[in-house]
Design a protein around this motif. Structure first.
Motif, PDB file in Angstrom:
ATOM      1  N   PHE A   1      31.276 -19.911 -85.645  1.00 59.58           N
ATOM      2  CA  PHE A   1      30.577 -18.720 -85.173  1.00 59.58           C
ATOM      3  C   PHE A   1      30.237 -17.804 -86.346  1.00 59.58           C
ATOM      4  N   ALA A   2      31.163 -17.645 -87.280  1.00 64.48           N
ATOM      5  CA  ALA A   2      30.917 -16.805 -88.457  1.00 64.48           C
ATOM      6  C   ALA A   2      29.714 -17.305 -89.239  1.00 64.48           C
ATOM      7  N   GLU A   3      29.575 -18.625 -89.345  1.00 60.55           N
ATOM      8  CA  GLU A   3      28.431 -19.176 -90.078  1.00 60.55           C
ATOM      9  C   GLU A   3      27.127 -18.963 -89.306  1.00 60.55           C
ATOM     10  N   LEU A   4      27.192 -18.976 -87.977  1.00 59.06           N
ATOM     11  CA  LEU A   4      26.003 -18.657 -87.189  1.00 59.06           C
ATOM     12  C   LEU A   4      25.595 -17.205 -87.406  1.00 59.06           C
ATOM     13  N   VAL A   5      26.581 -16.316 -87.463  1.00 57.07           N
ATOM     14  CA  VAL A   5      26.289 -14.904 -87.737  1.00 57.07           C
ATOM     15  C   VAL A   5      25.621 -14.769 -89.098  1.00 57.07           C
ATOM     16  N   CYS A   6      26.143 -15.474 -90.075  1.00 60.76           N
ATOM     17  CA  CYS A   6      25.581 -15.420 -91.424  1.00 60.76           C
ATOM     18  C   CYS A   6      24.120 -15.868 -91.409  1.00 60.76           C
ATOM     19  N   ALA A   7      23.838 -16.972 -90.712  1.00 65.55           N
ATOM     20  CA  ALA A   7      22.472 -17.488 -90.657  1.00 65.55           C
ATOM     21  C   ALA A   7      21.548 -16.516 -89.940  1.00 65.55           C
ATOM     22  N   ALA A   8      22.027 -15.932 -88.844  1.00 66.48           N
ATOM     23  CA  ALA A   8      21.206 -14.972 -88.099  1.00 66.48           C
ATOM     24  C   ALA A   8      20.922 -13.732 -88.927  1.00 66.48           C
ATOM     25  N   ALA A   9      21.922 -13.298 -89.707  1.00 66.28           N
ATOM     26  CA  ALA A   9      21.768 -12.082 -90.511  1.00 66.28           C
ATOM     27  C   ALA A   9      20.765 -12.263 -91.641  1.00 66.28           C
ATOM     28  N   GLU A  10      20.468 -13.489 -92.003  1.00 66.59           N
ATOM     29  CA  GLU A  10      19.440 -13.737 -93.015  1.00 66.59           C
ATOM     30  C   GLU A  10      18.052 -13.398 -92.486  1.00 66.59           C
ATOM     31  N   GLN A  11      17.926 -13.338 -91.158  1.00 64.82           N
ATOM     32  CA  GLN A  11      16.619 -13.106 -90.548  1.00 64.82           C
ATOM     33  C   GLN A  11      16.428 -11.686 -90.040  1.00 64.82           C
ATOM     34  N   GLY A  12      17.530 -10.952 -89.849  1.00 59.82           N
ATOM     35  CA  GLY A  12      17.391  -9.600 -89.331  1.00 59.82           C
ATOM     36  C   GLY A  12      18.707  -9.048 -88.821  1.00 59.82           C
ATOM     37  N   PRO A  13      18.669  -7.870 -88.202  1.00 57.03           N
ATOM     38  CA  PRO A  13      19.897  -7.220 -87.730  1.00 57.03           C
ATOM     39  C   PRO A  13      20.634  -8.068 -86.693  1.00 57.03           C
ATOM     40  N   VAL A  14      21.949  -8.006 -86.742  1.00 57.79           N
ATOM     41  CA  VAL A  14      22.797  -8.767 -85.826  1.00 57.79           C
ATOM     42  C   VAL A  14      23.900  -7.866 -85.291  1.00 57.79           C
ATOM     43  N   THR A  15      24.105  -7.912 -83.989  1.00 60.28           N
ATOM     44  CA  THR A  15      25.272  -7.299 -83.369  1.00 60.28           C
ATOM     45  C   THR A  15      26.204  -8.419 -82.944  1.00 60.28           C
ATOM     46  N   VAL A  16      27.417  -8.400 -83.462  1.00 59.23           N
ATOM     47  CA  VAL A  16      28.425  -9.407 -83.121  1.00 59.23           C
ATOM     48  C   VAL A  16      29.250  -8.857 -81.964  1.00 59.23           C
ATOM     49  N   ALA A  17      29.115  -9.468 -80.799  1.00 58.34           N
ATOM     50  CA  ALA A  17      29.819  -9.008 -79.605  1.00 58.34           C
ATOM     51  C   ALA A  17      31.046  -9.875 -79.373  1.00 58.34           C
ATOM     52  N   LEU A  18      32.215  -9.228 -79.338  1.00 55.34           N
ATOM     53  CA  LEU A  18      33.478  -9.948 -79.222  1.00 55.34           C
ATOM     54  C   LEU A  18      34.217  -9.562 -77.955  1.00 55.34           C
ATOM     55  N   GLU A  19      34.958 -10.513 -77.416  1.00 53.33           N
ATOM     56  CA  GLU A  19      35.721 -10.309 -76.186  1.00 53.33           C
ATOM     57  C   GLU A  19      37.008  -9.540 -76.501  1.00 53.33           C
ATOM     58  N   LEU A  20      36.808  -8.280 -76.869  1.00 54.52           N
ATOM     59  CA  LEU A  20      37.901  -7.366 -77.195  1.00 54.52           C
ATOM     60  C   LEU A  20      37.711  -6.095 -76.375  1.00 54.52           C
ATOM     61  N   PRO A  21      38.791  -5.364 -76.075  1.00 52.38           N
ATOM     62  CA  PRO A  21      38.672  -4.163 -75.243  1.00 52.38           C
ATOM     63  C   PRO A  21      37.732  -3.130 -75.853  1.00 52.38           C
TER      64      PRO A  21
ATOM     65  N   ARG B   1      32.469  -8.481 -92.002  1.00 51.60           N
ATOM     66  CA  ARG B   1      32.599  -7.290 -92.842  1.00 51.60           C
ATOM     67  C   ARG B   1      32.029  -7.548 -94.236  1.00 51.60           C
ATOM     68  N   ARG B   2      32.256  -8.754 -94.773  1.00 50.42           N
ATOM     69  CA  ARG B   2      31.709  -9.081 -96.093  1.00 50.42           C
ATOM     70  C   ARG B   2      30.190  -9.100 -96.071  1.00 50.42           C
ATOM     71  N   LEU B   3      29.616  -9.610 -94.986  1.00 46.17           N
ATOM     72  CA  LEU B   3      28.153  -9.584 -94.879  1.00 46.17           C
ATOM     73  C   LEU B   3      27.634  -8.152 -94.942  1.00 46.17           C
ATOM     74  N   ARG B   4      28.350  -7.256 -94.282  1.00 43.54           N
ATOM     75  CA  ARG B   4      27.939  -5.844 -94.294  1.00 43.54           C
ATOM     76  C   ARG B   4      28.060  -5.262 -95.703  1.00 43.54           C
ATOM     77  N   VAL B   5      29.139  -5.593 -96.404  1.00 43.88           N
ATOM     78  CA  VAL B   5      29.316  -5.122 -97.777  1.00 43.88           C
ATOM     79  C   VAL B   5      28.171  -5.606 -98.655  1.00 43.88           C
ATOM     80  N   GLU B   6      27.686  -6.824 -98.384  1.00 41.63           N
ATOM     81  CA  GLU B   6      26.595  -7.390 -99.169  1.00 41.63           C
ATOM     82  C   GLU B   6      25.230  -6.821 -98.802  1.00 41.63           C
TER      83      GLU B   6
END
Length: 275
Positions: free
Chosen positions: A47-67, A117-122
């Motif tokens: 999933f992290a690698e999918l986020v990385c690939a999506a972020a190469e194309q534009g903004p991404v919101t990562v939605a997690l099953e957390l409260p 978080r590292r993607l955001r730092v970059e």
């Protein structure tokens, strides 16, 4: 020397997304939902690698099953100056609570969040959004209302960042786009706009996962229902259209909770298990 410094500052982590991922990034796919069996190393990593690939194309919101009550801590996590500080910010949350040990607070989940978080730092335009309802359901409001609340949170996440693609990691039942007649359940993903939603089920290819079943949280064997040699994003209706395809990561290994191993699974977690 200055040129080398600038080049280093602008360097980004290379993405290694699963084979076949390109089909997910069509303009109409606002929601990309990945349904997992909680408590593996491989699903959050893929999933992290999918986020990385999506972020190469534009903004991404990562939605997690957390409260959703965790959102302030997640915001602070993303802006932490380094990984140890970020990890420490999770300690007062369910990640530091051994009673929350159903796989959503695993070490692999923390690693995945650190990669975001590292993607955001970059300099990538990524954020993390919690979408699990925090308040218990009132008497008479069954699991269908919970699913509806989850979908509502996802829609709100999209509306708050309309330019963003929403990548969702959630238990595989929640990720289904069809009604489960046997238990009369309309999952969260089934409430999202069908033409804007693509849902993948992480293929069950054997191995082990850390999860809560019955009254015990521990390592369990994972049933092998899919070709163990398959890898990547493989499109095609699954279970009569419940999912649009599979994410094949191979036989999985268990990832224990960040907080350590509880002796017993609390009733609330057993009842809320989604995998």
């Amino acid at each position: 020397m200055l040129a080398l410094f600038v080049a280093a500052a602008l360097s980004t982590t290379p993405c290694e997304p699963p084979e076949g991922h390109e089909v997910l990034w069509t303009p109409e796919n606002r929601f990309v939902v990945v349904g997992e069996i909680h408590g593996t190393r491989e699903a959050p990593a893929a999933f992290a690698e999918l986020v990385c690939a999506a972020a190469e194309q534009g903004p991404v919101t990562v939605a997690l099953e957390l409260p959703v009550s965790m959102q302030p801590q997640l915001d602070a996590f993303l802006t932490a100056p380094d990984e140890p500080t970020a990890a420490a910010l999770l300690q007062p949350t369910i990640f530091g609570d051994a009673s929350w040990a159903d796989g959503r607070t695993s070490i692999a989940m923390v690693d995945m969040m650190q990669s975001v978080r590292r993607l955001r730092v970059e300099g990538r335009d990524v954020t993390i959004r919690a979408f699990q309802p925090s308040n218990p359901r009132p008497a008479g409001f069954d699991q269908n209302y919970y699913e509806l609340d989850m979908a509502s949170e996802l829609v709100e996440a999209a509306a708050s960042r309309p330019e963003s693609r929403i990548l969702v990691l959630v238990g595989n039942i929640h990720a289904s786009k069809t009604h489960f007649e046997r238990i009369d359940l309309m999952p969260a993903a089934a409430h999202l706009p069908r033409k804007e939603t693509v849902s993948l089920n992480v293929a069950q290819q054997g191995g082990q996962s850390w999860s809560c079943q019955a009254e015990e949280c521990r390592v369990y064997d994972s049933i092998a229902r899919y070709d163990a040699e398959a890898r990547g994003v493989i499109m095609g209706p699954v279970s009569e259209g419940a999912w649009d395809g599979v994410l094949a990561v191979g036989p999985v290994t268990a990832s224990p909770p960040m907080a350590g191993e509880p002796v017993q699974a609390p009733e609330a977690i057993s009842a809320g298990s989604s995998s």
